[in-house]
Design a protein around this motif. Sequence first.
Motif, PDB file in Angstrom:
ATOM      1  N   GLU A 420      46.110  37.985  49.249  1.00 15.96           N
ATOM      2  CA  GLU A 420      46.113  37.571  47.797  1.00 15.96           C
ATOM      3  C   GLU A 420      44.902  37.910  47.313  1.00 15.96           C
ATOM      4  O   GLU A 420      43.760  38.276  47.754  1.00 15.96           O
ATOM      5  N   GLY A 421      45.175  37.950  45.912  1.00 12.08           N
ATOM      6  CA  GLY A 421      44.022  38.345  44.875  1.00 12.08           C
ATOM      7  C   GLY A 421      44.487  38.344  43.465  1.00 12.08           C
ATOM      8  O   GLY A 421      45.477  37.433  43.303  1.00 12.08           O
ATOM      9  N   ASP A 422      43.736  38.946  42.625  1.00 15.98           N
ATOM     10  CA  ASP A 422      44.123  38.741  40.944  1.00 15.98           C
ATOM     11  C   ASP A 422      45.303  39.783  40.743  1.00 15.98           C
ATOM     12  O   ASP A 422      44.810  41.023  41.385  1.00 15.98           O
ATOM     13  N   ILE A 423      46.174  39.384  39.870  1.00 14.69           N
ATOM     14  CA  ILE A 423      47.057  40.323  39.320  1.00 14.69           C
ATOM     15  C   ILE A 423      46.462  40.944  38.361  1.00 14.69           C
ATOM     16  O   ILE A 423      45.927  40.262  37.376  1.00 14.69           O
ATOM     17  N   ALA A 424      46.150  42.329  38.396  1.00 15.09           N
ATOM     18  CA  ALA A 424      45.492  43.295  37.191  1.00 15.09           C
ATOM     19  C   ALA A 424      46.342  44.157  36.841  1.00 15.09           C
ATOM     20  O   ALA A 424      47.074  44.860  37.469  1.00 15.09           O
ATOM     21  N   ILE A 425      45.943  44.970  35.788  1.00 13.92           N
ATOM     22  CA  ILE A 425      46.725  45.997  35.315  1.00 13.92           C
ATOM     23  C   ILE A 425      45.453  47.125  34.763  1.00 13.92           C
ATOM     24  O   ILE A 425      44.549  46.657  34.173  1.00 13.92           O
TER      25      ILE A 425
END
Length: 584
Positions: A420-425
């Motif tokens: 689990e972590g941060d959704i990033a672009i």
Amino acid sequence: MALAVVHFLWKIPSATSLRARLRRSLQLCNRCYPVHASLSYEAIKQQYRPEVPEYFNFARDVLDRWTEVEKEGKKSKNPALWWVDGAGEEVRWSFEELGVLSRKVANVLSDACGLQREDRVILILPRIPEWWLVNVACMRTGTVLIPGTQQLTAKDILHRLQKSKAKCIITDDSVAPAVDSIGAQCQSLKFKLLVSEGHREGWLNFKDLLKNAPSDHHCVTTKCQDPMAIYFTSGTTGSPKMTEHSHSSYGIGLTVSGRYWLDLTSSDIFWNTSDTGWAKSAWSSIFSPWIQGACVFVHKMPHFDPSIVFESLSRFPITVFCSPPTAYRMFVQHKLSSYTFKNLRHCVSAGEPINPDVMEEWKAQTGLDIHEGYGQTETVLICGNFKGMKIKPGSMGKPSPGYDVKIIDENSNILPPGKEGDIAIRVKPTRSLFLFTCYADDPEKTEATIRGDFYVTGDRGIMDEEGYFWFVGRADDVINSAGYRIGPFEVESALVEHPAVVESAVVSSPDPIRGEVVKAFVVLTSDYASHDPEKMMKELQDHVKKVTAPYKYPRKMEFVQQLPKTISGKIRRNELRQKEWRKD
């Protein structure tokens, strides 16, 4: 046939050259984009190769091209816009008629109001045809559109007018009194357009001006990165931010939604039930369908009613349908056996996570899958269950081919599957043109969205071994109730204006229909502490509805002696939220 937008974005050529290139793009389109093809995800990624030119304007480079296609008889007979009010009134506009009318509105903005390119225009209208005309007219004039929901209160409108410095507001007689009550505090506001029958002092009548406006208008030349629209979006602290989008971010970036997620062609009739105040309405009621030349179907539907949805899907030849998970949760509580959706072939959902059991029940009753998509006001489609992909119920699908999406940790390291972590672009070394350009007039908040090489969405997630993304929750305290983003600060600020409230903390709380709702923990003053709790809750709920947009009011409330705080005195909303969700 799907008009290949990525092949006709060019610098402004002559009319002869335009027609020639249009023909070539249509020929290419027929070879490369077969109707309703179920492409693999890898094929979609290979096929999607957008070309972003220096100059682009959606009204001229997309809508006016479809007018040419209509004239050449190479498009289905479906209108561009099909509006019904449920009482027998209908409006059907071809792309040509949409073009003529939107040019007249463009002349109203330019001539009657004297608006210049990049002047800001606030638009607050329900689902009526004029909303679409103003959207297109703002593109033609280069003015920056700021949509808003009709649920905004006078205080909300005042904030938007003052923060945006908008020169013009366009609304109807249900909102006009609220505008008049705060108009004297808005020095930048020069023009007020009323889209209603009759006249109101201090307002220009939109319909009178439209009737007398000329239909010839020269579309301004806009660069891809010129500002096109601003959407106010809630945050954890402070007032809503102004999310600015360019002409290319939606006008080109939403190609991937129209073609691969919505699976639209010019033969389709598409219905999106979103409120006109939200970015999702721009996504799926303007750009995605019209890029593909599809018909946008609209039901006025002042209040959401499942029976109206069922009757419309049965009566009208709607082929593709989009509604939020909250709506689908309502739908599956009804027996649909008495309805036949004989034309419906593709269903999508976005705005919040959708429950696997709802997807299963919808398919059991209709035979159709629900293709979930994930995006934000700041983006176009980030992840999606694209046509032809295996659907994993509960998953947001795989990354849009327009973005490089990763799960990262607090140090910007890319995490492996299952973590689990941060959704990033990824935005470095090159920032995608299909992201918002900035939070207008707020460089610090804009910069705060960047961590290392990534734009951080503020959502937490997990990617599995097959590359599917799974939503875990918000990294901050923003509440997503039935697709409405609600910042706790806004509700807390409204509550403390009541003399009974010492302080409050607002968090999300689980709800079987809306997914989550607003819950307020409230500390009362000694004068009100002994009041009947139920009556006190009702009084505070009504107060919030009057002070801010009604959809933000706390549906749940708990009176407490004190709130959990950090050593520095900050309220620990996270502790309260965790307590709420452990109850479920």
